[in-house]
Design a protein around this motif. Structure first.
Motif, mmCIF file in Angstrom:
data_model
loop_
_atom_site.group_PDB
_atom_site.id
_atom_site.type_symbol
_atom_site.label_atom_id
_atom_site.label_comp_id
_atom_site.label_asym_id
_atom_site.label_seq_id
_atom_site.Cartn_x
_atom_site.Cartn_y
_atom_site.Cartn_z
ATOM 1 N N SER A 123 33.635 21.317 47.684
ATOM 2 C CA SER A 123 34.946 20.197 47.543
ATOM 3 C C SER A 123 34.306 18.991 47.171
ATOM 4 C CB SER A 123 35.237 19.560 49.148
ATOM 5 O OG SER A 123 35.901 20.379 50.229
ATOM 6 N N ILE A 124 32.829 19.296 47.517
ATOM 7 C CA ILE A 124 31.911 18.257 46.537
ATOM 8 C C ILE A 124 31.985 18.452 45.039
ATOM 9 C CG2 ILE A 124 29.870 16.842 45.846
ATOM 10 C CD1 ILE A 124 29.124 17.241 49.502
ATOM 11 N N LEU A 156 33.492 8.395 43.908
ATOM 12 C CA LEU A 156 32.469 9.352 43.146
ATOM 13 C C LEU A 156 33.203 9.801 41.469
ATOM 14 C CD1 LEU A 156 32.234 12.427 45.816
ATOM 15 C CD2 LEU A 156 30.942 10.425 45.088
ATOM 16 N N ARG A 178 35.647 17.625 43.644
ATOM 17 C CA ARG A 178 36.127 16.641 43.783
ATOM 18 C C ARG A 178 37.011 16.987 44.411
ATOM 19 N NH1 ARG A 178 38.763 11.882 42.577
ATOM 20 N NH2 ARG A 178 37.139 10.123 42.831
ATOM 21 N N LEU A 209 37.569 17.458 52.219
ATOM 22 C CA LEU A 209 36.348 16.455 52.391
ATOM 23 C C LEU A 209 36.414 15.779 53.123
ATOM 24 C CD1 LEU A 209 33.273 16.195 51.740
ATOM 25 C CD2 LEU A 209 33.871 14.516 49.614
ATOM 26 N N TYR A 264 30.823 21.811 50.606
ATOM 27 C CA TYR A 264 29.262 21.830 49.124
ATOM 28 C C TYR A 264 30.467 22.515 47.945
ATOM 29 C CZ TYR A 264 26.827 23.579 45.381
ATOM 30 O OH TYR A 264 26.563 24.115 44.429
ATOM 31 N N VAL A 304 33.977 8.678 49.121
ATOM 32 C CA VAL A 304 35.180 9.972 48.437
ATOM 33 C C VAL A 304 35.483 10.031 47.467
ATOM 34 C CG1 VAL A 304 36.533 11.851 48.656
ATOM 35 C CG2 VAL A 304 34.442 11.529 50.392
#
Length: 310
Positions: A269-270, A30, A273, A278, A267, A27
């Motif tokens: 949270s992705i 990223l 970011r 997450l 979703y 995470v």
């Protein structure tokens, strides 16, 4: 049994730490900066961004961040705060998980009842018309992607027939969760049916089944005790691991039916970011997987008396 459970719980500790560390590293490596994303396209002064990163601890080495994160979870059950809103992650979890648990429970019930029912019918009638029809239907379900199945159900039953609501407006209303639960559990239902059918068809030809029939035992006891208990071991294994998969794999289903649960939160949270949110969500899912695995192992001894835990 007690020593076995204690040993399994101890084995879960390194698995939990290793899994959460892997997720944490993935995470936080990223691309993109969540702090810079707070200011949008306008940008911000580098000193301001650096100060916010320092306050959030994002300027520390990655392993130090992981240590601080796990220490807060273990000692204080504190999953941190969202970067954008400052809202505690525990509040986000408290809002998302009850919705997904209700959806998962309904999907699991559908998977359990229909999957086992169809599998038992096909297994007892292997090679006959009912068996062939069930195999064709389950193969068709497996071949259809989840988002396509969800779109078909919404188009036919919501827009054309008007039997269901196209979106879930009240997640506490079980009737509104029925359609997304069917979509969520449809693929697993097909696998359960085919797995049950295969194991039952194989065990029907086993020596112990012929012995039970030769002893003159009633058909209900032969099937219900001897056949079912031995056939359910691989099915229980699949069902146990599928609980976590249903909870974590609801991103597409919750998005189709506007269900504000874990899938939608993951979703978002992705996209934003939101690493703390997450990682917190996935950490809970890891615990669900581990506990479900332990429960499955304990159920083996119930289904098969030959299994003993030292």
């Amino acid at each position: 049994m007690g020593r076995y459970v204690a040993r399994r719980l101890l084995q879960m500790v390194p698995v939990f730490l290793g899994t959460t560390l892997l997720i944490f590293l993935m995470v936080y490596t990223l691309p993109g900066d969540p702090v810079a994303g707070l200011f949008g396209d306008k940008g911000a002064d580098p000193a301001t961004i650096a100060k916010i990163r320092h306050d959030l601890g994002l300027d520390l080495p990655i392993m130090q961040q992981y240590w601080n994160y796990m220490t807060d979870i273990v000692l204080h059950f504190d999953f941190g705060n969202q970067i954008a809103s400052g809202r505690p992650v525990t509040d986000v979890l408290g809002d998302a998980f009850p919705v997904t648990i209700r959806l998962t429970a309904l999907a699991f019930l559908i998977e359990l009842v229909l999957g086992l029912g169809l599998g038992i019918i096909a297994g007892l009638r292997a090679g006959r018309l009912a068996d062939n029809l069930i195999l064709i239907v389950t193969l068709l379900i497996i071949s259809i992607p989840v988002f396509v199945l969800g779109f078909i159900i919404k188009t036919v039953f919501a827009f054309q027939l008007g039997w269901i609501e196209p979106n879930v407006n009240d997640p506490e209303d079980w009737s509104q969760l029925l359609a997304p639960a069917i979509v969520l559990g449809g693929l697993s239902l097909a696998y359960v049916a085919r797995l049950t059918r295969t194991t039952m068809a194989e065990n029907l030809r086993a020596d112990y089944m012929r012995t039970a029939v030769a002893k003159g035992l009633p058909r209900r006891r032969v099937i219900g005790v001897h056949l079912m208990r031995n056939s359910m071991i691989p099915v229980v294994t699949f069902l146990g691991t599928d609980i976590g998969a249903l909870m974590g794999g609801a991103v597409v289903t919750e998005g189709l039916f506007n269900v504000q649960g874990v899938g939608g939160t993951i979703y978002q949270s992705i996209i934003r970011r939101e690493g703390t949110t997450l990682v917190g969500l996935v950490t809970i899912l890891v615990l669900v997987y581990l506990l479900a695995s332990l429960l499955v192992d304990l159920l083996y001894a119930v289904l098969d008396p030959r299994i003993r835990y030292a």
